[in-house]
Design a protein around this motif. Sequence first.
Motif, mmCIF file in Angstrom:
data_model
loop_
_atom_site.group_PDB
_atom_site.id
_atom_site.type_symbol
_atom_site.label_atom_id
_atom_site.label_comp_id
_atom_site.label_asym_id
_atom_site.label_seq_id
_atom_site.Cartn_x
_atom_site.Cartn_y
_atom_site.Cartn_z
ATOM 1 N N GLU A 17 0.846 -1.192 0.000
ATOM 2 C CA GLU A 17 0.000 0.000 0.000
ATOM 3 C C GLU A 17 0.881 1.241 0.000
ATOM 4 O OE1 GLU A 17 -3.376 0.322 2.946
ATOM 5 O OE2 GLU A 17 -2.088 1.926 3.769
ATOM 6 N N TRP A 18 0.379 2.295 -0.614
ATOM 7 C CA TRP A 18 1.013 3.605 -0.461
ATOM 8 C C TRP A 18 -0.076 4.632 -0.198
ATOM 9 C CZ3 TRP A 18 3.179 5.802 -5.741
ATOM 10 C CH2 TRP A 18 2.196 5.716 -6.718
ATOM 11 N N LYS A 19 0.313 5.674 0.547
ATOM 12 C CA LYS A 19 -0.630 6.725 0.906
ATOM 13 C C LYS A 19 -0.165 8.029 0.261
ATOM 14 C CE LYS A 19 -2.657 6.564 4.862
ATOM 15 N NZ LYS A 19 -2.961 6.647 6.322
ATOM 16 N N LEU A 20 -1.008 8.566 -0.598
ATOM 17 C CA LEU A 20 -0.680 9.829 -1.248
ATOM 18 C C LEU A 20 -0.852 10.953 -0.233
ATOM 19 C CD1 LEU A 20 -2.320 9.400 -4.763
ATOM 20 C CD2 LEU A 20 -0.165 8.490 -3.866
ATOM 21 N N ALA A 69 -3.891 17.830 -10.190
ATOM 22 C CA ALA A 69 -4.787 16.896 -10.875
ATOM 23 C C ALA A 69 -4.000 15.947 -11.766
ATOM 24 C CB ALA A 69 -5.822 17.670 -11.685
ATOM 25 N N VAL A 70 -3.055 16.482 -12.520
ATOM 26 C CA VAL A 70 -2.235 15.635 -13.400
ATOM 27 C C VAL A 70 -1.410 14.665 -12.561
ATOM 28 C CG1 VAL A 70 -0.327 15.638 -15.036
ATOM 29 C CG2 VAL A 70 -2.173 17.320 -15.268
ATOM 30 N N LEU A 71 -0.798 15.185 -11.494
ATOM 31 C CA LEU A 71 0.066 14.361 -10.654
ATOM 32 C C LEU A 71 -0.722 13.239 -9.982
ATOM 33 C CD1 LEU A 71 2.798 13.846 -9.339
ATOM 34 C CD2 LEU A 71 2.223 15.553 -7.606
ATOM 35 N N VAL A 72 -1.847 13.572 -9.364
ATOM 36 C CA VAL A 72 -2.629 12.560 -8.659
ATOM 37 C C VAL A 72 -3.171 11.515 -9.626
ATOM 38 C CG1 VAL A 72 -4.725 12.159 -7.300
ATOM 39 C CG2 VAL A 72 -3.220 14.071 -6.734
ATOM 40 N N ARG A 73 -3.627 11.951 -10.802
ATOM 41 C CA ARG A 73 -4.142 10.985 -11.784
ATOM 42 C C ARG A 73 -3.052 9.997 -12.200
ATOM 43 N NH1 ARG A 73 -8.764 11.426 -14.486
ATOM 44 N NH2 ARG A 73 -8.891 13.681 -14.122
ATOM 45 N N LYS A 74 -1.834 10.486 -12.425
ATOM 46 C CA LYS A 74 -0.730 9.601 -12.812
ATOM 47 C C LYS A 74 -0.368 8.645 -11.675
ATOM 48 C CE LYS A 74 -0.071 11.110 -16.977
ATOM 49 N NZ LYS A 74 -0.402 10.245 -18.152
ATOM 50 N N VAL A 78 -5.769 7.720 -0.353
ATOM 51 C CA VAL A 78 -5.637 9.144 -0.661
ATOM 52 C C VAL A 78 -5.976 9.925 0.606
ATOM 53 C CG1 VAL A 78 -6.400 11.008 -2.168
ATOM 54 C CG2 VAL A 78 -6.300 8.670 -3.044
ATOM 55 N N GLU A 79 -4.972 10.578 1.178
ATOM 56 C CA GLU A 79 -5.161 11.342 2.412
ATOM 57 C C GLU A 79 -5.539 12.791 2.110
ATOM 58 O OE1 GLU A 79 -2.582 9.908 5.937
ATOM 59 O OE2 GLU A 79 -1.182 10.176 4.279
ATOM 60 N N MET A 139 -9.741 2.656 -4.965
ATOM 61 C CA MET A 139 -9.071 3.669 -4.175
ATOM 62 C C MET A 139 -9.733 3.813 -2.803
ATOM 63 S SD MET A 139 -8.591 7.703 -5.228
ATOM 64 C CE MET A 139 -10.063 7.517 -6.236
ATOM 65 N N VAL A 140 -8.912 4.107 -1.795
ATOM 66 C CA VAL A 140 -9.406 4.333 -0.439
ATOM 67 C C VAL A 140 -9.179 5.800 -0.096
ATOM 68 C CG1 VAL A 140 -9.088 3.755 2.008
ATOM 69 C CG2 VAL A 140 -8.936 1.959 0.258
ATOM 70 N N ILE A 141 -10.183 6.433 0.501
ATOM 71 C CA ILE A 141 -10.051 7.841 0.848
ATOM 72 C C ILE A 141 -10.050 8.017 2.361
ATOM 73 C CG2 ILE A 141 -11.061 8.665 -1.299
ATOM 74 C CD1 ILE A 141 -13.636 9.231 0.271
ATOM 75 N N GLN A 142 -9.341 9.053 2.786
ATOM 76 C CA GLN A 142 -9.239 9.381 4.201
ATOM 77 C C GLN A 142 -9.198 10.901 4.313
ATOM 78 O OE1 GLN A 142 -5.974 7.428 6.198
ATOM 79 N NE2 GLN A 142 -6.006 8.833 7.933
ATOM 80 N N GLY A 143 -10.041 11.447 5.154
ATOM 81 C CA GLY A 143 -10.082 12.893 5.301
ATOM 82 C C GLY A 143 -11.367 13.335 5.968
ATOM 83 N N TYR A 144 -11.541 14.634 6.081
ATOM 84 C CA TYR A 144 -12.691 15.168 6.802
ATOM 85 C C TYR A 144 -14.014 14.862 6.121
ATOM 86 C CZ TYR A 144 -9.383 17.880 9.640
ATOM 87 O OH TYR A 144 -8.375 18.265 10.489
ATOM 88 N N VAL A 145 -14.012 14.609 4.803
ATOM 89 C CA VAL A 145 -15.278 14.272 4.150
ATOM 90 C C VAL A 145 -15.784 12.904 4.606
ATOM 91 C CG1 VAL A 145 -14.846 15.683 2.099
ATOM 92 C CG2 VAL A 145 -14.164 13.280 2.103
ATOM 93 N N VAL A 146 -14.898 12.080 5.129
ATOM 94 C CA VAL A 146 -15.318 10.811 5.722
ATOM 95 C C VAL A 146 -15.574 11.024 7.210
ATOM 96 C CG1 VAL A 146 -14.684 8.411 6.202
ATOM 97 C CG2 VAL A 146 -14.035 9.467 4.026
#
Length: 297
Positions: free
Chosen positions: A210-213, A228-233, A247-248, A267-274
């Motif tokens: 696993e890696w966490k952006l 946007a370009v960086l995260v998509r790649k 994705v943090e 993809m797994v998301i982590q942040g205030y929207v969760v």
Amino acid sequence: MHYGQNLSSAMYVRADSAGEAFRFVPSVINDTVLTSEVFDTPNLKKYLERKLRAFFQPQMRMDGQVVGVEALARLWDDRLPGASKVAPVAYINRAGLLPFMTLALVEQVLDVSAGALMNCGQPLPVSINLQAEQLLDVSLLDAITRALEARGLVASGVTLEIVETGFHGDPDKLLRWLDSARAMGYRLSLDDFGTGESNFHRLVSYPVQEWKLAREIVNGVAACKIKAVLVRKLLEMGAELGLTTVVEGVDRMADLDWLCNAGYPDMVIQGYVVARPMPAGRLAGWLSGRMPAVTHD
């Protein structure tokens, strides 16, 4: 896309039933760094024994399924019920108490996971941060394993997040530690990818699943063409490498919408929207009706 719609629907439903997790209102959790309270080592250890609390930030897959939580070290503030301060890891490390703090945190975290096993029939997958220099300590892995076994838990339910801040130890010894941990069933994650020393060399060298952006490259992705370009790649690369991508820093609905449309349903998301980080007592209520996913293989 279907999975994006599922996530948005799941989150808006949750906003109705537990709105504090999704409205951007001031949190009762005051994440400020402890800077003014300085103690000699014996007193600091006593302070940690009284104040250290594990806080938890849920992680959610794009289909709305909770897949686990990241454990965070906080210092409880009795002056404001429910409030906490970020544990000053650098200061605690200089005092020689990082191993003590880590194992104390692990005990609390595994108690929560074992509680989920008793109440829900399956343990709650947990992620625990470890400084890279701690991975030179062979006894640490043994201690974590004993704590797991004492609670009837297995290593596959624990992700060890490798945090690098100026590591200058023996890289071969570190790799042997990582290989041993993976062979024992622990999941390994490269934390904060894209910042500091968490880079492509580490990704190639370490046997991670696993890696966490990092938050720094994710937060505001919807409004920044370069991000946007960086995260998509990076999402594309993670899929090709067979890595779980976490994705943090997903703190804005605009960023969530962008990620929903990126085309990566695993993809797994982590942040205030969760959800914001929360103590164990609040986590139990938050998880009610949100059964965690089956522990990672």
